[in-house]
Design an enzyme around this catalytic site. Structure first.
Site, PDB file in Angstrom:
ATOM      1  N   ALA A  36      -3.913   7.638  -4.940  1.00 37.81           N
ATOM      2  CA  ALA A  36      -2.528   7.162  -5.079  1.00 37.81           C
ATOM      3  C   ALA A  36      -2.626   5.670  -5.387  1.00 37.81           C
ATOM      4  O   ALA A  36      -2.668   4.830  -4.478  1.00 37.81           O
ATOM      5  CB  ALA A  36      -1.764   7.406  -3.791  1.00 37.81           C
ATOM      6  N   GLY A  50       0.829  -1.209   0.000  1.00 41.25           N
ATOM      7  CA  GLY A  50       0.000   0.000   0.000  1.00 41.25           C
ATOM      8  C   GLY A  50       0.854   1.245   0.000  1.00 41.25           C
ATOM      9  O   GLY A  50       2.052   1.188  -0.303  1.00 41.25           O
ATOM     10  N   ASN A  51       0.268   2.379   0.307  1.00 41.01           N
ATOM     11  CA  ASN A  51       1.039   3.624   0.418  1.00 41.01           C
ATOM     12  C   ASN A  51       0.421   4.510   1.483  1.00 41.01           C
ATOM     13  O   ASN A  51      -0.611   4.170   2.072  1.00 41.01           O
ATOM     14  CB  ASN A  51       1.126   4.327  -0.948  1.00 41.01           C
ATOM     15  CG  ASN A  51      -0.239   4.664  -1.501  1.00 41.01           C
ATOM     16  OD1 ASN A  51      -0.957   5.467  -0.920  1.00 41.01           O
ATOM     17  ND2 ASN A  51      -0.614   4.032  -2.606  1.00 41.01           N
ATOM     18  N   TYR A  52       1.035   5.671   1.736  1.00 42.52           N
ATOM     19  CA  TYR A  52       0.642   6.504   2.879  1.00 42.52           C
ATOM     20  C   TYR A  52      -0.534   7.441   2.604  1.00 42.52           C
ATOM     21  O   TYR A  52      -0.869   8.267   3.435  1.00 42.52           O
ATOM     22  CB  TYR A  52       1.838   7.347   3.340  1.00 42.52           C
ATOM     23  CG  TYR A  52       2.990   6.531   3.881  1.00 42.52           C
ATOM     24  CD1 TYR A  52       2.803   5.714   4.991  1.00 42.52           C
ATOM     25  CD2 TYR A  52       4.256   6.586   3.298  1.00 42.52           C
ATOM     26  CE1 TYR A  52       3.852   4.968   5.504  1.00 42.52           C
ATOM     27  CE2 TYR A  52       5.314   5.843   3.802  1.00 42.52           C
ATOM     28  CZ  TYR A  52       5.108   5.039   4.910  1.00 42.52           C
ATOM     29  OH  TYR A  52       6.124   4.302   5.425  1.00 42.52           O
ATOM     30  N   SER A  53      -1.154   7.355   1.438  1.00 42.95           N
ATOM     31  CA  SER A  53      -2.245   8.289   1.135  1.00 42.95           C
ATOM     32  C   SER A  53      -3.389   8.110   2.134  1.00 42.95           C
ATOM     33  O   SER A  53      -3.728   6.987   2.516  1.00 42.95           O
ATOM     34  CB  SER A  53      -2.753   8.027  -0.284  1.00 42.95           C
ATOM     35  OG  SER A  53      -3.973   8.709  -0.485  1.00 42.95           O
TER      36      SER A  53
END
Ligand code: CTP
Length: 397
Positions: free
Chosen positions: A273, A206-209
């Protein structure tokens, strides 16, 4: 333009309360329907009789009259807008902290309509960090703040803190209601948040969005009358109830949700994102730790913005984001061309206050025509307003 609009005018205890009578006259002259709430201390500054006579309605101050409870929930539902003018720093602080010790505050906390605040206070109180923090917080949760004027203050000093003049407040209200019509019934699609690409039943890439920026854009579009569908990846942020929200996990889910009714949307803003790669296989069971290292085999996900750019007709306006860490302008301009977007909104992780999880952002918008719009660091709500202003202008050209 305010004809028939239901305005709940709330007056608090400031010397500027005398201007509430003039404001009220202007509202009545504009054929708005006005009900009045006063805080108890406002009655020290202006008589309820003056306001009830001008509004042709009883002025409400207390939560209970003759053992009958005032239905604050219905008052908030009745209004097209709540206008708090003047708003003292005390009332502003209580609103920001969710306090509820008078009728005005209980109406505020249960209101579902827009709330417009016209602050009035002395210069030092205006500049105090607590007041500025409270105003920022109120704005970030969707309230509207009418800028104060510079000038003569009750203390005898001169500076910022004077309530906007009644004529300016009327103008603000008119603009507010006009803006609400500017995208009436326009179909809009917004993507927001991260995507999670499963690896096994317990892990993902995943990512930090957080989704904050996309949700702010969806809210702003909806405030202007658009019918918004928000395709939202895993996010814990609150979404206003009037937005049709489709919750998704992976890039594939997001792609499918976006493409399902793609041709129906006139405005498309892709703020998500989206993961560019996903594991080539998803294990059925939890992957067990081995003694050696572990290599993940990744395959590309579908590029939703690219597909949208290929499919869009000249009637559709398509905007995407470019979050960059280096060669920002060049990369953003490349994305504009490659993805056939009408706008690329660039933000850089090199700018303090911009990027994932922050409440602020700093953007530059690149238009297909070659135009470029630069903005300063602002709250994500204000950034959303700037983005939607540019799209609205284009739609209404
Ligand atoms: N985007 C998308 N689908 C993807 C990847 C990106 O719709 N699979 C969209 C994003 O929502 C954003 C824009 O494309 O509006 C740019 O995303 P970004 O991650 O900055 O760029 P990429 O195209 O993924 O390129 P790179 O990661 O190499 O910078």
């Amino acid at each position: 333009m305010l004809k028939g609009k239901k305005i709940l005018l709330c007056v608090t205890g400031s010397i500027a309360a005398y201007k509430a009578a003039i404001l009220l006259r202007l509202l009545i002259r504009s054929e708005a329907e006005v009900k009045i709430i006063m805080t108890p201390s406002a009655t020290d500054f202006i008589s309820p009789l003056t306001l009830s006579t001008l509004s042709r309605n009883k002025v409400l101050i207390d939560l209970v009259y003759d053992d009958v409870w005032v239905n604050h929930v219905l008052l908030g539902r009745w209004a097209d807008a709540i206008l708090i003018a003047p708003a003292t720093c005390n009332t502003i602080a209580k609103m920001a902290n969710g306090q509820c010790d008078n009728l005005l505050l209980s109406v505020y906390l249960s209101a579902t309509c827009p709330v417009i605040i016209a602050p009035a206070m002395d210069e030092d109180m205006w500049y105090h960090l607590a007041t500025q923090r409270n105003l920022d917080l109120l704005q970030s949760i969707g309230n509207y703040i009418i800028p104060v004027n510079n000038g003569e203050l009750a203390s005898g000093l001169s500076g910022p803190g004077r309530m906007a003049e009644p004529e300016e407040i009327i103008q603000y209200l008119e603009n507010h209601f006009d803006a609400k019509q500017s995208l009436k019934d326009t179909m809009a699609l917004v993507t927001a948040g991260p995507t999670y690409e499963s690896l096994d039943p317990v892990r993902f890439i995943g990512n930090y969005s957080t989704g904050k920026m996309g949700i702010a854009i969806a809210s702003e579009l909806s405030n202007r009358g658009a019918k918004v569908t928000l395709v939202l990846g895993p996010s814990t942020e609150k979404v206003p109830g009037n937005i049709n929200t489709i919750r998704v996990q992976s890039a594939e889910d997001m792609y499918n949700a976006c493409m399902q009714h793609f041709d129906d949307y006139k405005i498309i803003v892709m703020a998500a994102a989206v993961a560019d790669y996903r594991p080539s296989t998803v294990a059925d069971q939890k992957i067990k730790k081995g003694s050696a290292g572990f290599t993940l085999d990744l395959v590309k996900t579908k590029d939703i913005l690219l597909e949208a750019g290929n499919r869009k007709t000249p009637m559709q306006v398509l905007a995407g984001f470019a979050l960059e860490t280096e060669n920002e302008r060049e990369n953003a301009q490349k994305k504009l061309a490659k993805k056939n977007a009408d706008y690329i909104i660039m933000n850089s992780l090199n700018d303090n206050g911009a990027g994932f999880g922050q409440d602020t952002n700093k953007i530059t918008i690149f238009e297909k025509s070659g135009k470029e719009f630069n903005f300063s660091l602002k709250s994500k709500k204000e950034v959303a307003t700037d983005i939607v202003n540019i799209i609205t202008q284009r739609i209404n050209e």
